[in-house]
Structure formats: C-alpha cells, structure tokens
Design a protein around this motif. Structure first.
Motif, PDB file in Angstrom:
ATOM      1  N   GLU A 263      68.124 -32.240 128.308  1.00  0.00           N
ATOM      2  CA  GLU A 263      67.244 -33.408 128.261  1.00  0.00           C
ATOM      3  C   GLU A 263      66.795 -33.663 126.822  1.00  0.00           C
ATOM      4  O   GLU A 263      66.319 -32.735 126.152  1.00  0.00           O
ATOM      5  CB  GLU A 263      66.026 -33.192 129.159  1.00  0.00           C
TER       6      GLU A 263
ATOM      7  N   ASP B 155      64.238 -35.018 125.516  1.00  0.00           N
ATOM      8  CA  ASP B 155      62.820 -34.916 125.179  1.00  0.00           C
ATOM      9  C   ASP B 155      62.238 -33.522 125.434  1.00  0.00           C
ATOM     10  O   ASP B 155      61.031 -33.308 125.319  1.00  0.00           O
ATOM     11  CB  ASP B 155      62.010 -35.942 125.975  1.00  0.00           C
ATOM     12  N   LEU B 156      63.103 -32.560 125.785  1.00  0.00           N
ATOM     13  CA  LEU B 156      62.639 -31.210 126.088  1.00  0.00           C
ATOM     14  C   LEU B 156      63.250 -30.199 125.110  1.00  0.00           C
ATOM     15  O   LEU B 156      64.432 -30.260 124.802  1.00  0.00           O
ATOM     16  CB  LEU B 156      63.009 -30.815 127.521  1.00  0.00           C
TER      17      LEU B 156
ATOM     18  N   ILE C 165      58.659 -32.384 124.201  1.00  0.00           N
ATOM     19  CA  ILE C 165      57.896 -31.440 125.023  1.00  0.00           C
ATOM     20  C   ILE C 165      58.455 -30.046 124.810  1.00  0.00           C
ATOM     21  O   ILE C 165      59.644 -29.796 125.029  1.00  0.00           O
ATOM     22  CB  ILE C 165      57.982 -31.815 126.514  1.00  0.00           C
TER      23      ILE C 165
ATOM     24  N   ILE D  94      62.777 -30.817 136.294  1.00  0.00           N
ATOM     25  CA  ILE D  94      62.636 -31.577 135.046  1.00  0.00           C
ATOM     26  C   ILE D  94      61.436 -32.510 135.125  1.00  0.00           C
ATOM     27  O   ILE D  94      60.639 -32.618 134.187  1.00  0.00           O
ATOM     28  CB  ILE D  94      63.929 -32.383 134.770  1.00  0.00           C
ATOM     29  N   ARG D  95      61.279 -33.167 136.269  1.00  0.00           N
ATOM     30  CA  ARG D  95      60.125 -34.058 136.452  1.00  0.00           C
ATOM     31  C   ARG D  95      58.825 -33.271 136.377  1.00  0.00           C
ATOM     32  O   ARG D  95      57.840 -33.732 135.787  1.00  0.00           O
ATOM     33  CB  ARG D  95      60.215 -34.779 137.800  1.00  0.00           C
TER      34      ARG D  95
ATOM     35  N   ARG E  94      57.705 -32.692 132.818  1.00  0.00           N
ATOM     36  CA  ARG E  94      57.170 -33.905 132.194  1.00  0.00           C
ATOM     37  C   ARG E  94      55.799 -34.273 132.764  1.00  0.00           C
ATOM     38  O   ARG E  94      54.900 -34.678 132.020  1.00  0.00           O
ATOM     39  CB  ARG E  94      58.157 -35.055 132.387  1.00  0.00           C
TER      40      ARG E  94
ATOM     41  N   ALA F 285      53.203 -31.713 131.488  1.00  0.00           N
ATOM     42  CA  ALA F 285      52.985 -31.915 130.050  1.00  0.00           C
ATOM     43  C   ALA F 285      52.084 -33.110 129.795  1.00  0.00           C
ATOM     44  O   ALA F 285      51.334 -33.145 128.819  1.00  0.00           O
ATOM     45  CB  ALA F 285      54.317 -32.102 129.331  1.00  0.00           C
ATOM     46  N   GLY F 286      52.136 -34.095 130.690  1.00  0.00           N
ATOM     47  CA  GLY F 286      51.308 -35.288 130.549  1.00  0.00           C
ATOM     48  C   GLY F 286      49.888 -35.099 131.044  1.00  0.00           C
ATOM     49  O   GLY F 286      49.093 -36.026 130.997  1.00  0.00           O
TER      50      GLY F 286
END
Length: 221
Positions: free
Chosen positions: A24, A26-27, A2, A114-115, A118, A121-122
């Motif tokens: 993180e 994935d970031l 992401i 952080i949540r 995500r 982004a979804g």
C-alpha cells in the motif's frame, strides 16, 4: 504516510502482514517484534502510528505490552490494534481496557486489515464484526452497582446525549440522524467529548459511557 509496527511471535505471520501492508503506497513498516518486551522497546524507539499486536507472545504478552505503551504519555500518538487467533470476549474486554483502539482476528480479510490500520491511524476505533455487542454487554456486566456519574459533569446535556449513543455503538452518521444533526456536527461533538474526558479514542468513550452508568444494557440515561 502511516507508520506501522508489527508485533507477533510467529515470523511467518509478521512476514505476511509486512508483505500485505508494504504493497500500500500510504503505509510504511517501521519495525517488527517477536515478544511483548520487544514490542514496547520498538514502539518507544520508532514511535509508529499503529501497532498490530498479537496477544499470545513470550516475555510479556500483547495485553501487557499494550498497557505499558498506553501508560507512556510520550507514546500518545501510537494506536494499537490487537490481532489474534482467538475471538474471545475475555480477550476483547481486556484489550479494550488495556487501551487498544481496535480488535481483529487473524482470519480477517486482507482488505479489512488494511482498512483497520487506516481507520485507527485516523483516531477512530475498530472492532471485528460481531464483537462490539458482546463487548458492551461484558463491560456493562462488570459495572459497580452504583456507578458514579460525576465524571460526566464536564459535558453539556447535548454531549451526554451524544456519548450515550456512542456507547450504544452508533456511528457519527447514525448519531446525526438520531439527534437531527449533520454527521460533521456529530463528529465535532464526539471530538470535544474525547478531549474533555481525556479519551484516546472512540472505544474508550464506549467504556466510559458504561462505567459511568450513562448507558446500560437496554437502558439509556
């Protein structure tokens, strides 16, 4: 991965967000901006998935920048989370109308920030706890006396039912329980409604539900 951009006029805030998010796996931080104009230029150039956008910035504030990013069809894949010190109804309503996908205050717990990245982004929407109900009431209060339901003619009766529940702030799980559907089926309905109404995300569906009169404070069509 992401891809995230950070727009805030305070360098210390930007550094804090960068440090938190880069930890993180994935970031990825693809750039920073200190003004609204810089934010628009950065997003146009780097095409991040998510922008953490401050409201109070010089040379075009965060609402101004959000409107311009959302208005550019080439940037349809970028979602904006407004992050500000001020949890004021006026700012929330303006941010949502400008096209933001979420709203958080700067004292939000790191795990929640952080949540938020995500979730947005979804393709889902996110609002700071305690904000949603006030936002809905504010949107409802700004409606015309005779709202126009014609925008909803593209929806089936079931999709109208689902949209009404989205407008009331229900999650897919809650919609499923209310209509005796599986959460996956509820999610499919929401996705189809977004496509038919050309909505960027769930927040815009909430606004549409109120603006068309499908849902009002204490009332369901």
């Amino acid at each position: 991965m992401i891809r995230v951009a950070i727009a805030d006029d305070q360098q210390l805030i930007r550094a804090g967000f960068r440090s938190l998010l880069e930890a993180e796996p994935d970031l990825e931080i693809v750039g920073e901006a200190g003004t609204g104009a810089e934010a628009v230029e950065l997003v146009s150039r780097r095409r991040p998935d998510v922008v953490l956008m401050d409201i109070r910035m010089p040379d075009g504030d965060g609402l101004w920048a959000t409107e311009r990013i959302v208005a550019d069809p080439a940037l349809a894949g970028t979602h904006i989370v407004i992050v500000t010190t001020f949890e004021l109804d006026e700012y929330v309503a303006q941010a949502i109308r400008a096209g933001a996908s979420g709203f958080l205050v700067k004292d939000t717990e790191p795990v929640e920030l952080i949540r938020a990245v995500r979730v947005v982004a979804g393709g889902d929407a996110l609002l700071s706890p305690g904000v949603t109900k006030r936002l809905l009431e504010r949107v409802a209060g700004s409606l015309k006396e005779s709202p126009n339901l014609s925008r909803l003619t593209v929806l089936t009766d079931r999709e109208r039912e689902v949209l009404a529940l989205v407008g009331q702030g229900l999650t897919n799980d809650e919609i499923g329980r209310a209509l005796f559907l599986s959460p996956l089926t509820a999610k499919t309905h929401v996705s189809r409604i977004m496509a038919k109404l050309l909505a960027r995300d769930r927040v815009q569906l909430v606004v549409i539900a109120y603006e068309t009169g499908l849902v009002r404070a204490g009332y369901q069509e």
